[in-house]
Design an enzyme around this catalytic site. Structure first.
Site, short mmCIF file in Angstrom:
data_model
loop_
_atom_site.label_atom_id
_atom_site.label_comp_id
_atom_site.label_asym_id
_atom_site.label_seq_id
_atom_site.Cartn_x
_atom_site.Cartn_y
_atom_site.Cartn_z
N ASP A 161 -0.86 -5.19 0.69
CA ASP A 161 -1.22 -6.37 -0.13
C ASP A 161 -2.74 -6.49 -0.33
O ASP A 161 -3.25 -7.61 -0.46
CB ASP A 161 -0.65 -7.66 0.50
CG ASP A 161 0.87 -7.62 0.60
OD1 ASP A 161 1.51 -7.03 -0.29
OD2 ASP A 161 1.41 -8.17 1.59
N VAL A 187 8.25 -19.45 -9.61
CA VAL A 187 8.12 -19.77 -11.04
C VAL A 187 6.86 -19.11 -11.60
O VAL A 187 6.87 -18.52 -12.69
CB VAL A 187 8.06 -21.30 -11.26
CG1 VAL A 187 7.72 -21.63 -12.71
CG2 VAL A 187 9.38 -21.95 -10.84
N ARG A 224 8.68 -2.27 1.42
CA ARG A 224 8.35 -1.01 2.06
C ARG A 224 6.91 -0.67 1.69
O ARG A 224 6.52 -0.85 0.53
CB ARG A 224 9.30 0.05 1.50
CG ARG A 224 9.40 1.28 2.32
CD ARG A 224 10.37 2.27 1.71
NE ARG A 224 10.07 3.58 2.29
CZ ARG A 224 10.65 4.03 3.38
NH1 ARG A 224 11.59 3.36 3.97
NH2 ARG A 224 10.30 5.21 3.89
N HIS A 253 2.87 -10.61 -5.05
CA HIS A 253 2.89 -11.16 -3.68
C HIS A 253 2.83 -12.69 -3.76
O HIS A 253 2.04 -13.24 -4.53
CB HIS A 253 1.70 -10.61 -2.89
CG HIS A 253 1.71 -11.06 -1.47
ND1 HIS A 253 2.56 -10.54 -0.52
CD2 HIS A 253 0.99 -12.01 -0.83
CE1 HIS A 253 2.35 -11.14 0.64
NE2 HIS A 253 1.40 -12.05 0.47
C1 GRF Z 1 8.91 -12.29 -4.23
O1 GRF Z 1 8.51 -13.50 -3.67
C2 GRF Z 1 7.77 -11.31 -4.25
O2 GRF Z 1 6.53 -11.92 -4.44
C3 GRF Z 1 7.84 -10.72 -2.87
O3 GRF Z 1 9.22 -10.62 -2.59
C4 GRF Z 1 9.92 -11.57 -3.37
C5 GRF Z 1 10.91 -10.80 -4.18
O4 GRF Z 1 11.76 -11.62 -4.94
N1 GRF Z 1 7.11 -9.48 -2.83
P1 GRF Z 1 12.69 -10.98 -6.04
O5 GRF Z 1 13.46 -9.84 -5.40
O6 GRF Z 1 11.83 -10.51 -7.18
O7 GRF Z 1 13.61 -12.11 -6.45
#
Ligand code: GRF
Length: 203
Positions: A146, A173, A92, A110
């Protein structure tokens, strides 16, 4: 005194889990005061509850508009005496009421090397573009999607046989590694924002 984080999530919550584990391991000197989700049943809420962290679900449909929702979010976070807000898979846009309540105190993670591939499905965008290197970025949230000042980045190679899933997993990772590290840097406070750069001092 240990600083208080809020984590805002919409889904899986693996970055939240990485933050929880970094705190438990002593790599991150902070506590999570509250986890807020804008999606009912988000796995992030279960992860938070399992770690004994207070949770809250805010349903966007309960509010008459974007600003009203963000104002309610700001009120909840302020009531929890939060020092830093960490967006972790929070699907959001963060609007003015929240940005103004926490100036230079909202981080986002991101899955690309920004400014390349902002927005949704960054690993898919990276594959479609044919870049050889992608990665993860932790940055301050601003009104630009972003687009805020960058705290940390980590690069990962794009392999010839990568799919969206394999590339996303390799990037994830690095997300889990750099997000707690970036949070600690920001909490340590030895930085300033100059133009759009985060300038680290005494490091
Ligand atoms: C991650 O790839 C983050 O960079 C992006 O949304 C994804 C969220 O993954 N904004 P999680 O919910 O932390 O597993």
């Amino acid at each position: 005194m240990s600083r208080r984080l809020a984590v805002l999530a919409s889904g899986r919550g693996s970055n939240l889990q990485a933050i929880i584990e970094a705190i438990a391991d002593g790599r991150l000197d902070a506590s999570i005061a509250i986890v807020v989700a804008n999606q009912a049943g988000a796995a992030a809420l279960d992860r938070a509850a399992a770690a004994g962290v207070q949770t809250r679900y805010l349903n966007p449909k309960d509010f008459s508009g974007r600003d009203e929702f963000d104002l309610a979010m700001a009120t909840a976070l302020t009531a929890s005496r939060v020092d830093l807000v960490c967006l972790a898979g929070y699907m959001r846009l963060v609007g003015a009421p929240l940005l103004e309540a926490f100036p230079s105190r909202i981080l986002n993670i991101h899955p690309s090397l920004l400014p390349a591939f902002p927005g949704l499905e960054a690993p898919r965008q990276a594959l479609a573009h044919g870049v050889r290197i992608s990665g993860a970025t932790v940055h301050f949230a601003t009104k630009e999607l972003d687009g805020g000042p960058i705290v940390l980045q980590s690069a990962v190679p794009v392999l010839a046989d990568d799919t969206v899933d394999t590339l996303s997993a390799r990037i994830l990772v690095e997300e889990h590694r750099i997000y707690p590290e970036a949070i600690q840097i920001v909490l340590d406070g030895d930085w300033s924002i100059v133009g759009r750069r985060v300038v680290l001092t005494r490091r």
